[in-house]
Design an enzyme around this catalytic site. Structure first.
Site, PDB file in Angstrom:
ATOM      1  N   ASP A 108      41.374  17.586 -18.465  1.00  0.00           N
ATOM      2  CA  ASP A 108      42.177  17.566 -19.693  1.00  0.00           C
ATOM      3  C   ASP A 108      41.386  16.990 -20.850  1.00  0.00           C
ATOM      4  OD1 ASP A 108      43.013  14.457 -20.229  1.00  0.00           O
ATOM      5  OD2 ASP A 108      42.737  14.864 -18.100  1.00  0.00           O
ATOM      6  N   GLY A 132      39.311  11.025 -17.922  1.00  0.00           N
ATOM      7  CA  GLY A 132      39.881  12.375 -17.919  1.00  0.00           C
ATOM      8  C   GLY A 132      38.776  13.408 -17.827  1.00  0.00           C
ATOM      9  N   GLU A 133      39.021  14.584 -18.371  1.00  0.00           N
ATOM     10  CA  GLU A 133      38.055  15.692 -18.380  1.00  0.00           C
ATOM     11  C   GLU A 133      37.786  16.260 -16.991  1.00  0.00           C
ATOM     12  OE1 GLU A 133      34.311  14.582 -20.114  1.00  0.00           O
ATOM     13  OE2 GLU A 133      35.202  13.779 -21.945  1.00  0.00           O
ATOM     14  N   GLY A 134      38.454  15.766 -15.958  1.00  0.00           N
ATOM     15  CA  GLY A 134      38.092  16.159 -14.604  1.00  0.00           C
ATOM     16  C   GLY A 134      36.925  15.352 -14.064  1.00  0.00           C
ATOM     17  N   ILE A 184      38.652  22.795 -17.928  1.00  0.00           N
ATOM     18  CA  ILE A 184      39.187  21.770 -18.820  1.00  0.00           C
ATOM     19  C   ILE A 184      40.157  22.427 -19.790  1.00  0.00           C
ATOM     20  CG2 ILE A 184      38.641  19.911 -20.429  1.00  0.00           C
ATOM     21  CD1 ILE A 184      37.356  19.726 -17.612  1.00  0.00           C
TER      22      ILE A 184
END
Length: 350
Positions: A174, A316-318, A63
């Site tokens: 992200d 987000g964050e993967g 991240i």
């Protein structure tokens, strides 16, 4: 800092292995094509990994976190302090991606490439701070050439660490307040589309907030018009440190032959930028999910991509990539462990 490494050759897919994987799929105890994309993605992974029996045991999730100067324009529903607070949440294991990584048995690291507030030393967090947030892309370039080079290199470094841990798949995530504004601006510039076709609510803007966000992006596009034919300059003027780090990671992964599972809206904007800078990397990118952000569809269409799942995700964050990973593992397990007609003594079609 130099960006010459971006010109290094990209690894080739193993087409001999692809052909062998395709032949195996034809021999498994099922009608050809009956497992749909589970078949095709297993074949693709075999070609990417260069082995007829692909594996997804070792997963690296990274991240990248940073803040954006354009937050000063009031384009986010949350304050910039949230970026640092979330970095600490990642370190404590309380974020969505933290939970998902544990469930998957994946290696998770966080790279601070430029939160406004320095979170200080934290376990599992690597500090590669380019600056305390990018500059405001609506009034000037988001970053200098040197800053862009540093952010790209942070992505390259993350891939090098993943390779050291023998990762078989790389996932980039992200975190950054106002990063949907930067991502939308990048997409609008590279796709030559008006911001209104791409802009969405991000972390929860109402209709007035979305309209204001659109105006800010259009202002930025107008300001940087002279440079928008150059993908590197698009990323420099309109991007963010975490988006640039993701782009750098995607290029570096393709160079070393590490398959990538691309997450949602922010990650796809980074992939769009990366493929405009180094088009040869495109085969190394698999796309996890269809983001609920409106502009994502236009980006995946431009990349000739077909996401694996559509669950209305926009965190987000993967996280979307992590959710899609079990499907990839099932595809690999079916490919590797199903019996062939000959092994099972089952009659093939007449």
């Amino acid at each position: 800092m130099s960006v010459e490494w971006l010109n290094a050759p990209v690894a080739k897919l193993d087409e001999t292995v692809r052909a062998a994987a395709e032949a195996r799929q034809q021999q498994l105890t099922k009608p050809p094509g009956s497992l749909g994309r589970l078949e095709t993605v297993a074949i693709e992974l075999a070609a990417l990994q260069g082995r007829e029996a692909p594996s997804l045991e070792q997963i690296s999730i990274v991240i990248f976190a940073a803040d954006h100067g354009v937050a000063d324009e009031g384009v986010s529903a949350f304050p910039q302090a949230v970026t640092t607070e979330m970095i600490r949440n990642f370190a404590r294991g309380g974020a969505a991606i933290s939970v998902l990584a544990r469930e998957l048995g994946a290696r998770l690291e966080v790279v601070d490439v430029g939160a406004v507030i320095d979170p200080g030393p934290l376990e599992g967090v690597i500090s590669q701070r380019v600056a305390a947030g990018s500059s405001n892309l609506a009034v000037g370039a988001a970053m200098s050439t040197e800053q862009l080079a540093s952010a790209l290199s942070a992505g390259r470094d993350a891939v090098a660490r993943a390779v050291e841990t023998k990762a078989e798949l790389f996932v980039g995530g992200d975190m950054g307040i106002a990063n949907t504004t930067a991502a939308t601006a990048i997409a609008a510039a590279l796709l030559k589309q008006p911001a209104a076709r791409l802009v969405g609510p991000g972390t929860g803007l109402d209709s007035d907030g979305v309209q204001h966000k659109t105006q800010v992006i259009e202002q930025a596009l107008l300001l940087h018009t002279a440079l928008l034919e150059q993908p590197f300059e698009v990323l420099r003027c309109l991007g963010g440190f975490e988006i640039a780090a993701l782009a750098g990671a995607y290029v570096a992964a393709a160079q070393v032959g590490l398959p990538v599972l691309v997450d949602g809206f922010i990650a796809t904007s980074a992939a769009l930028a990366a493929t405009h800078i180094v088009p040869e990397i495109r085969p190394w990118l698999l796309f996890a999910h269809a983001s609920a952000e409106p502009g994502h569809l236009l980006m995946v269409e431009a990349l000739s991509a077909k996401p694996l799942v559509d669950l209305d995700l926009r965190l987000g964050e993967g996280s979307g990539a992590a959710v899609a990973l079990p499907l990839l593992r099932m595809a690999v397990a079916l490919h590797n462990n199903m019996a062939t007609f000959a092994e099972a003594d089952v009659s093939e079609e007449l």
